[in-house]
Every structure is written in structure tokens, then in C-alpha cells.
Design an enzyme around this catalytic site. Structure first.
Site, PDB file in Angstrom:
ATOM      1  N   LYS A   1      24.187  -7.057  -8.058  1.00 15.47           N
ATOM      2  CA  LYS A   1      25.245  -6.995  -8.879  1.00 15.47           C
ATOM      3  C   LYS A   1      26.500  -6.347  -7.797  1.00 15.47           C
ATOM      4  O   LYS A   1      27.105  -5.995  -8.483  1.00 15.47           O
ATOM      5  CB  LYS A   1      25.501  -6.208 -10.378  1.00 15.47           C
ATOM      6  CG  LYS A   1      24.686  -6.982 -11.373  1.00 15.47           C
ATOM      7  CD  LYS A   1      24.457  -5.363 -12.908  1.00 15.47           C
ATOM      8  CE  LYS A   1      23.450  -6.637 -13.554  1.00 15.47           C
ATOM      9  NZ  LYS A   1      23.946  -5.642 -14.814  1.00 15.47           N
TER      10      LYS A   1
ATOM     11  N   ARG B   1      11.882   3.805   1.519  1.00  5.73           N
ATOM     12  CA  ARG B   1      11.540   2.579   2.123  1.00  5.73           C
ATOM     13  C   ARG B   1      12.889   1.760   2.239  1.00  5.73           C
ATOM     14  O   ARG B   1      13.381   1.190   1.452  1.00  5.73           O
ATOM     15  CB  ARG B   1      10.491   1.664   1.758  1.00  5.73           C
ATOM     16  CG  ARG B   1      10.050   0.881   2.977  1.00  5.73           C
ATOM     17  CD  ARG B   1       9.080   0.131   3.076  1.00  5.73           C
ATOM     18  NE  ARG B   1       8.199   1.084   3.845  1.00  5.73           N
ATOM     19  CZ  ARG B   1       6.912   0.711   4.049  1.00  5.73           C
ATOM     20  NH1 ARG B   1       6.236  -0.565   3.732  1.00  5.73           N
ATOM     21  NH2 ARG B   1       6.459   1.489   4.544  1.00  5.73           N
TER      22      ARG B   1
ATOM     23  N   HIS C   1       7.420   5.660  10.539  1.00 10.20           N
ATOM     24  CA  HIS C   1       6.828   5.886   9.601  1.00 10.20           C
ATOM     25  C   HIS C   1       5.829   7.021   9.338  1.00 10.20           C
ATOM     26  O   HIS C   1       4.882   7.560   9.918  1.00 10.20           O
ATOM     27  CB  HIS C   1       5.796   4.842   9.724  1.00 10.20           C
ATOM     28  CG  HIS C   1       5.421   4.364   8.178  1.00 10.20           C
ATOM     29  ND1 HIS C   1       5.385   5.170   6.763  1.00 10.20           N
ATOM     30  CD2 HIS C   1       4.767   3.146   7.847  1.00 10.20           C
ATOM     31  CE1 HIS C   1       4.238   4.672   5.843  1.00 10.20           C
ATOM     32  NE2 HIS C   1       4.162   3.795   6.787  1.00 10.20           N
TER      33      HIS C   1
ATOM     34  N   ARG D   1       0.825  -1.104   0.097  1.00  8.77           N
ATOM     35  CA  ARG D   1       0.020  -0.158  -0.190  1.00  8.77           C
ATOM     36  C   ARG D   1       1.266   1.593  -0.223  1.00  8.77           C
ATOM     37  O   ARG D   1       0.819   2.322  -0.918  1.00  8.77           O
ATOM     38  CB  ARG D   1      -1.035  -0.251   1.396  1.00  8.77           C
ATOM     39  CG  ARG D   1      -0.863   0.487   2.410  1.00  8.77           C
ATOM     40  CD  ARG D   1      -1.610  -1.005   3.728  1.00  8.77           C
ATOM     41  NE  ARG D   1      -0.807  -2.487   3.531  1.00  8.77           N
ATOM     42  CZ  ARG D   1      -1.894  -3.252   3.216  1.00  8.77           C
ATOM     43  NH1 ARG D   1      -2.922  -3.191   3.179  1.00  8.77           N
ATOM     44  NH2 ARG D   1      -0.715  -4.166   2.915  1.00  8.77           N
ATOM     45  N   THR D   2       2.167   0.903   0.385  1.00  5.65           N
ATOM     46  CA  THR D   2       3.107   2.751   0.888  1.00  5.65           C
ATOM     47  C   THR D   2       3.379   2.780  -0.994  1.00  5.65           C
ATOM     48  O   THR D   2       3.245   3.709  -0.846  1.00  5.65           O
ATOM     49  CB  THR D   2       4.037   2.754   1.529  1.00  5.65           C
ATOM     50  OG1 THR D   2       3.311   1.957   3.407  1.00  5.65           O
ATOM     51  CG2 THR D   2       4.403   4.536   1.906  1.00  5.65           C
TER      52      THR D   2
END
Ligand code: NCD
Length: 314
Positions: free
Chosen positions: A82, A104, A132, A54-55
Site C-alpha cells: 500500500k 534481507r 551475508h 533456508r535463511t
């Protein structure tokens, strides 16, 4: 406001200002064509190093409704695999022209570190156990607008149930709710309370039964099993018995009480009743409001043109 890394630097007036802008964004979202040109020409990059439904989609929807261009970075398909460092990743995206990064990461402090490597604005979309901020803003918006309380949570009793220790949502929410005047009580096993103690003004209770009959808001958290390094909860069944919301407990809630959850929900662990059967559930309203609140944050940080909000289709 250049960045949004934590709620800690926001006072009640700044929070109220953002919620007022979010009202405007909600109105835009209710239009037949929910899109305005306010951030046309700006680029918002979402850089998520941790799973999210959702975020990430909420921020991307918010950016698009303001007509910003969006870039999505997904770690599983990127050169991080990589061996590219976080810093090189950010510098590379910046070189393409990014106005705001939405970040995030599983480690606390990464969004703050990112501000050192780019001139773009940085918005914290959840870092480790730390913060948050947009979740707390959307939750405050949902609560105040549900009760018609303006921008105040004064006297509202909010109980936050569950894994407080590992929850960035709980940390941001406790901070914002207390600043807006709420009486916040956390309910958790002692092993899942924050090791450094609770913020000033926050109380604790032993079980959900202590709060369910008297709260205005019952805020359920997910059991964050991926963030636990030892068996902090001996038995999930035992946890559910003391901290889960079942039909009998839901029936004891005051008629006006709201039931909230930031998602993702663990049905059968903390949520033992189908929330769609609860008249006070605001769980999907939280998701809807999340888009408006993130539009407000992007608009405020990127200094969008106010005239761009009143125009119709972009
Ligand atoms: C939360 C998160 O990722 O911090 N979810 C969300 O953003 N709505 C809560 C969680 O993971 O339990």
C-alpha cells in the site's frame, strides 16, 4: 557486538568465539528436546524483502530453539504493497517491541540503514551483492568441524566457483576464510569477477579443472540470473562446460575434499551431478549447522543468560 551487518568488523578471535558458541548450540540441537530458555521474553522479527527458504526458516528456528518470540514479516502480504516505506515499516514493528531484526533486502546497505530507525539489534540476512555474514560463519563452522581443525582454516585450499560478482555469499566467505588462514581461489568467467578486484590474498583460476584435483573444499555458487542486468554469460551450456561440477570432475576430487553450496542449487547448471551421491557433500550439513550458528549469533547479540543454555525444556 550490537549488530551483525558485515563480517568485515569481525577478527579471527571474534569469529572463533561465535563458532565456539555454535558448538554449544549444536549440542542443544542434538537433544531430544532441542529447546532452551535462554532468550525467553525476547522478540526476534524477520523482515525479508527478498525471497528466501533456508535463511528465513533457519533464523526463525534458531530464535524458537532459544525460546524467543518470533514475528514474521512477509512483504507480499504487508502494507508495503500500500506504499508504506521501509522506515515506517521498521518503526511500526519496533513500536510493538522488537529486540532484534533479521533483515534481507535486494539493496546493499539496507540493514545498516535500519539501525538508524530502531534501537533493536539488526542482523544482516543478505543485502544485495554486499554481505551475508551468517552464511560465511556457518560455512566456516562446517569446514572447520568437518576437518577437526579447531577454529582454523590454516593451509586449507578453498575454491569458490561461479558468479563471484553478484554473490554476497562469496564476499562474506572470502573475508572470513582468509581471516581464518585459508588459501582461497575463485573460479569464474572474467565477466563474473568483482569489478573492484579481489580482496588481498585471494587468487583466481580460469576453470574448475584447474582446482578440482587439489582443493580441500569445492564451494559451488548459484548462477544468480535475477541479479544480472545484461547477458554476462553467453550460454548456460558453455558455463556448465567450464564451471559445472559433473561426475567426471567429482571423481577427480581428493578423497577428503568437501563439496559445498549455499543453496538454492541450479541442478543442470552449476550442479551436473546429484550431490547426494558425493561422499564429500556437506550441503545438508550446512543447513543443519546454519541453525546452530544463527542461535549463536542471536544469543551473543541479545546477551542471553548463559544459565539458560544448560537448562532443559523451556
Ligand atoms: C544465497 C543468498 O540468498 O544469498 N542463499 C542463501 O542464503 N543460502 C545464495 C543465492 O541466492 O544464490
Amino acid at each position: 557486538m550490537k549488530h551483525l551487518l558485515t563480517t568485515v568488523g569481525l577478527d579471527a578471535a571474534a569469529i572463533a568465539g561465535l563458532l565456539d558458541v555454535a558448538d554449544h548450540m549444536s549440542e542443544i540441537n542434538s537433544r531430544q528436546v532441542p529447546k532452551v530458555p535462554a532468550l525467553r521474553g525476547r522478540t526476534v522479527a524477520s523482515v525479508f524483502f527478498e525471497d528466501s527458504t533456508r535463511t528465513r526458516l533457519s533464523f526463525e528456528t534458531a530464535a524458537k530453539r532459544l525460546s524467543a518470540d518470533t514475528m514474521t514479516f512477509s512483504v507480499s502480504t504487508s502494507s508495503v504493497n500500500k506504499g508504506e516505506s521501509l522506515r515506517d515499516t521498521i518503526e511500526t514493528l519496533s513500536a510493538m517491541g522488537v529486540d532484534a531484526f533479521v533483515v534481507r533486502h535486494k539493496s546493499s546497505g539496507v540493514p545498516a540503514a535500519v539501525t538508524q530507525w530502531t534501537d533493536a539489534a539488526v542482523i544482516n540476512a543478505g543485502d544485495g551483492w554486499h554481505q551475508h555474514p551468517t552464511q560465511a560463519l556457518l560455512d566456516a563452522f562446517t569446514i572447520t568441524r568437518s576437518f577437526g581443525d579447531g577454529n582454523s582454516m590454516s593451509g586449507r585450499r578453498v575454491a569458490i566457483i561461479g558468479d563471484i560478482k553478484h554473490s554476497r555469499v562469496a564476499r562474506s566467505n572470502m573475508d572470513v576464510f582468509v581471516k581464518l588462514g585459508a588459501e582461497v581461489t575463485v573460479v569464474a568467467p572474467s565477466t563474473l569477477l568483482p569489478p573492484g578486484g579481489l580482496p588481498a590474498g585471494v587468487l583466481s583460476a580460469h576453470g574448475i579443472d584447474d582446482v578440482v584435483g587439489s582443493c580441500d573444499v569445492l564451494y559451488m555458487l548459484r548462477m544468480q540470473r535475477e541479479r544480472m542486468d545484461s547477458a554476462l554469460v553467453p550460454e548456460l551450456g558453455e558455463y556448465s562446460a567450464r564451471f559445472g561440477l559433473d561426475a567426471a570432475r567429482a571423481a577427480r576430487l581428493p578423497a577428503h575434499a568437501l563439496v559445498m553450496h549455499p543453496g538454492p542449487m541450479n541442478r543442470g547448471v552449476e550442479m551436473l551431478v546429484d550431490p547426494s551421491t558425493l561422499p564429500g557433500s556437506r550441503i545438508l550439513a550446512q543447513v543443519t549447522n546454519g541453525v546452530a550458528v544463527r542461535m549463536a549469533v542471536l544469543f551473543t547479540i541479545l546477551g542471553g543468560a548463559a544459565t539458560g543454555l544448560s537448562q532443559g525444556d523451556a
